[in-house]
Write a protein that holds these residues in place. Structure first.
Motif, PDB file in Angstrom:
ATOM      1  N   ARG A  13      25.592  26.155   5.075  1.00  0.00           N
ATOM      2  CA  ARG A  13      25.481  25.778   6.682  1.00  0.00           C
ATOM      3  C   ARG A  13      26.381  25.089   6.399  1.00  0.00           C
ATOM      4  N   THR A  14      26.382  24.188   5.915  1.00  0.00           N
ATOM      5  CA  THR A  14      27.061  22.381   6.154  1.00  0.00           C
ATOM      6  C   THR A  14      28.679  22.959   6.305  1.00  0.00           C
ATOM      7  N   THR A  15      29.472  23.937   6.349  1.00  0.00           N
ATOM      8  CA  THR A  15      30.864  23.776   5.895  1.00  0.00           C
ATOM      9  C   THR A  15      31.396  24.821   7.262  1.00  0.00           C
ATOM     10  N   HIS A  16      32.166  24.106   7.881  1.00  0.00           N
ATOM     11  CA  HIS A  16      32.706  24.796   9.366  1.00  0.00           C
ATOM     12  C   HIS A  16      32.441  26.536   9.359  1.00  0.00           C
ATOM     13  N   HIS A  17      32.857  26.514   9.030  1.00  0.00           N
ATOM     14  CA  HIS A  17      33.093  28.505   8.464  1.00  0.00           C
ATOM     15  C   HIS A  17      32.055  28.810   7.233  1.00  0.00           C
ATOM     16  N   LEU A  18      30.495  29.806   7.799  1.00  0.00           N
ATOM     17  CA  LEU A  18      29.984  29.473   6.382  1.00  0.00           C
ATOM     18  C   LEU A  18      30.478  30.404   5.035  1.00  0.00           C
ATOM     19  N   GLU A  19      29.508  30.405   4.543  1.00  0.00           N
ATOM     20  CA  GLU A  19      30.716  30.684   2.742  1.00  0.00           C
ATOM     21  C   GLU A  19      28.754  30.879   2.060  1.00  0.00           C
ATOM     22  N   LEU A  20      29.490  31.482   1.480  1.00  0.00           N
ATOM     23  CA  LEU A  20      28.477  32.180   0.370  1.00  0.00           C
ATOM     24  C   LEU A  20      28.029  30.918  -0.429  1.00  0.00           C
ATOM     25  N   THR A  21      26.176  30.549  -1.278  1.00  0.00           N
ATOM     26  CA  THR A  21      27.396  29.459  -2.389  1.00  0.00           C
ATOM     27  C   THR A  21      26.720  31.055  -3.401  1.00  0.00           C
ATOM     28  N   THR A  22      26.860  29.421  -4.800  1.00  0.00           N
ATOM     29  CA  THR A  22      26.814  29.883  -6.226  1.00  0.00           C
ATOM     30  C   THR A  22      26.170  30.734  -6.025  1.00  0.00           C
ATOM     31  N   ASP A  23      24.314  31.152  -6.201  1.00  0.00           N
ATOM     32  CA  ASP A  23      23.725  31.790  -5.431  1.00  0.00           C
ATOM     33  C   ASP A  23      24.006  32.483  -4.826  1.00  0.00           C
ATOM     34  N   GLY A  24      24.482  32.481  -3.710  1.00  0.00           N
ATOM     35  CA  GLY A  24      24.892  33.466  -2.944  1.00  0.00           C
ATOM     36  C   GLY A  24      25.779  34.681  -3.365  1.00  0.00           C
ATOM     37  N   ARG A  25      26.618  33.917  -4.346  1.00  0.00           N
ATOM     38  CA  ARG A  25      27.407  35.193  -5.327  1.00  0.00           C
ATOM     39  C   ARG A  25      27.276  36.102  -5.901  1.00  0.00           C
ATOM     40  N   ARG A  26      26.024  35.494  -6.696  1.00  0.00           N
ATOM     41  CA  ARG A  26      25.556  36.075  -8.020  1.00  0.00           C
ATOM     42  C   ARG A  26      24.517  37.257  -7.623  1.00  0.00           C
ATOM     43  N   PHE A  27      24.218  36.774  -6.483  1.00  0.00           N
ATOM     44  CA  PHE A  27      22.807  37.705  -5.746  1.00  0.00           C
ATOM     45  C   PHE A  27      23.451  38.855  -4.730  1.00  0.00           C
ATOM     46  N   LEU A  28      24.582  38.846  -4.690  1.00  0.00           N
ATOM     47  CA  LEU A  28      25.148  39.484  -3.238  1.00  0.00           C
ATOM     48  C   LEU A  28      25.523  40.783  -4.062  1.00  0.00           C
ATOM     49  N   ASP A  29      25.748  41.262  -5.580  1.00  0.00           N
ATOM     50  CA  ASP A  29      26.042  42.424  -6.132  1.00  0.00           C
ATOM     51  C   ASP A  29      24.430  42.841  -6.046  1.00  0.00           C
ATOM     52  N   LYS A  30      23.551  42.146  -6.544  1.00  0.00           N
ATOM     53  CA  LYS A  30      22.030  42.769  -6.786  1.00  0.00           C
ATOM     54  C   LYS A  30      21.875  43.089  -5.456  1.00  0.00           C
ATOM     55  N   ALA A  31      21.943  42.720  -4.389  1.00  0.00           N
ATOM     56  CA  ALA A  31      21.690  43.453  -3.022  1.00  0.00           C
ATOM     57  C   ALA A  31      21.736  44.427  -3.028  1.00  0.00           C
ATOM     58  N   ALA A  32      23.292  44.527  -3.557  1.00  0.00           N
ATOM     59  CA  ALA A  32      24.536  45.714  -2.563  1.00  0.00           C
ATOM     60  C   ALA A  32      23.698  46.997  -3.225  1.00  0.00           C
ATOM     61  N   THR A  33      23.104  46.131  -5.054  1.00  0.00           N
ATOM     62  CA  THR A  33      22.628  47.735  -5.553  1.00  0.00           C
ATOM     63  C   THR A  33      21.827  48.097  -5.505  1.00  0.00           C
ATOM     64  N   ALA A  34      20.822  47.085  -4.365  1.00  0.00           N
ATOM     65  CA  ALA A  34      19.858  47.684  -4.294  1.00  0.00           C
ATOM     66  C   ALA A  34      19.568  48.454  -3.036  1.00  0.00           C
ATOM     67  N   VAL A  35      20.169  47.762  -2.487  1.00  0.00           N
ATOM     68  CA  VAL A  35      19.749  48.631  -0.921  1.00  0.00           C
ATOM     69  C   VAL A  35      20.659  50.633  -1.503  1.00  0.00           C
ATOM     70  N   ALA A  36      22.050  49.628  -1.829  1.00  0.00           N
ATOM     71  CA  ALA A  36      22.242  51.444  -2.099  1.00  0.00           C
ATOM     72  C   ALA A  36      21.241  52.742  -3.543  1.00  0.00           C
ATOM     73  N   ALA A  37      20.699  52.060  -3.494  1.00  0.00           N
ATOM     74  CA  ALA A  37      19.531  52.836  -4.914  1.00  0.00           C
ATOM     75  C   ALA A  37      18.841  53.264  -3.920  1.00  0.00           C
ATOM     76  N   VAL A  38      18.074  52.169  -3.074  1.00  0.00           N
ATOM     77  CA  VAL A  38      17.155  52.749  -1.659  1.00  0.00           C
ATOM     78  C   VAL A  38      18.174  53.152  -0.840  1.00  0.00           C
ATOM     79  N   ASP A  39      18.848  53.669  -0.307  1.00  0.00           N
ATOM     80  CA  ASP A  39      19.627  55.154   0.288  1.00  0.00           C
ATOM     81  C   ASP A  39      20.061  55.756  -0.439  1.00  0.00           C
TER      82      ASP A  39
END
Length: 313
Positions: free
Chosen positions: A63-89
């Motif tokens: 949140r420190t940059t002018h444009h919101l960006e994912l952190t390194t951990d955020g980018r790593r978590f993105l695929d896992k979150a997408a897979t989990a939500v897709a599996a539930v759906d």
């Protein structure tokens, strides 16, 4: 007598709403826009994100940059979150309750000439489990984004992406050159080589393709400014057919995508491309695939290959 107060910290359990909130923020690029999509207030969405970060113990969004960006951990978590939500759906979709289809993804050219035999054999052997062949214009053919259960892949994954994935090697595919049918290159009866293509604009599928200019040795590397950049196989073929470029792919493309204005020629001096079946292991990390029919698909694919070898041997 003084009474001492004991403060008890209760660890929050992450819920599906936290994952959906994070995915919406990552997709929209801002908390404000994501809040509008989710129809909730910005403070409530920010609070939900903080709860998820507290649960994981990492910061997901910078949140420190002018444009919101994912952190390194955020980018790593993105695929896992997408897979989990897709599996539930997927699990809660009444239309998919029974039977449970097996979704087979590919980015281009599927299983080459073995595609139809695979689909027919599967339908005959496992009619209770539909096999859905899906082209997904992503490098992982939809596997990392949770759009498919198993994928036919030719492009290698980086180590971070390969975590939690299992695979089976199927075969090696020779590379071919794709050239306009009215070009001088098409008149060659023998194999072409990288040097013969180097002075022509190269069509590059930058979204899901395998070929890059790194395939050429540096001393004969084509001009990157002349490259024709496309996003899928259809546009790749269109650029070559129009005479705007030449391309490099594998024999599967020649088998699956014949075109009256494109000629495929063997490409000498280049290594073969391995074709793999890749799938996710179960969320529990047991080493078993996420979809119970994956082992059967692997067996059928290998049987189809073996029969083809016997037929051509």
């Amino acid at each position: 007598m003084r009474l001492g107060l004991r403060l008890c910290s209760v660890r929050m359990t992450a819920e599906l709403r936290h994952l959906r909130a994070f995915l919406a923020i990552a997709d929209a690029g801002s908390v404000t826009s994501a809040a509008a999509v989710l129809r909730m207030s910005q403070p409530a969405l920010s609070r939900t994100l903080r709860q998820l970060e507290a649960h994981l113990g990492v910061r997901l969004v910078d949140r420190t940059t002018h444009h919101l960006e994912l952190t390194t951990d955020g980018r790593r978590f993105l695929d896992k979150a997408a897979t989990a939500v897709a599996a539930v759906d997927e699990a809660l979709d009444p239309a998919r309750l029974r039977p449970w289809p097996l979704r087979l993804g590919h980015a281009w050219s599927a299983f080459g000439r073995h595609t139809t035999p695979l689909l027919r054999r599967w339908k005959e052997t496992y009619p209770q489990t539909p096999l859905e062949l899906l082209r997904v214009d992503e490098r992982s053919a939809g596997l990392l984004s949770g759009k498919v259960d198993v994928a036919l892949m030719r492009a290698p994954l980086i180590p971070r992406e390969a975590e939690g994935l299992l695979g089976e090697w199927l075969c090696n595919e020779p590379r071919v050159a794709a050239v306009p049918a009215d070009s001088e290159l098409a008149a060659h009866t023998g194999p072409l080589n990288l040097a013969s293509l180097a002075h022509h604009p190269i069509a590059l599928n930058t979204v899901s393709g395998l070929t890059t200019l790194e395939l050429w040795p540096e001393e004969i590397r084509p001009d990157p400014d002349a490259a024709v950049l496309v996003a899928n196989t259809d546009d790749w073929l269109g650029a070559i057919a129009a005479g705007s470029a030449v391309g490099v792919s594998t024999s599967a493309t020649a088998e699956m995508h014949p075109h009256p204005d494109v000629v495929y020629r063997p490409l000498a001096g280049t290594g073969d491309v391995p074709l793999m079946l890749i799938w996710r292991e179960s969320p529990a990390g047991s080493g078993r695939p996420g979809h119970p029919a994956v082992p059967q698909l692997v067996r059928v694919a290998l049987e189809v290959l073996a029969e083809d070898e016997r037929g051509t041997g």
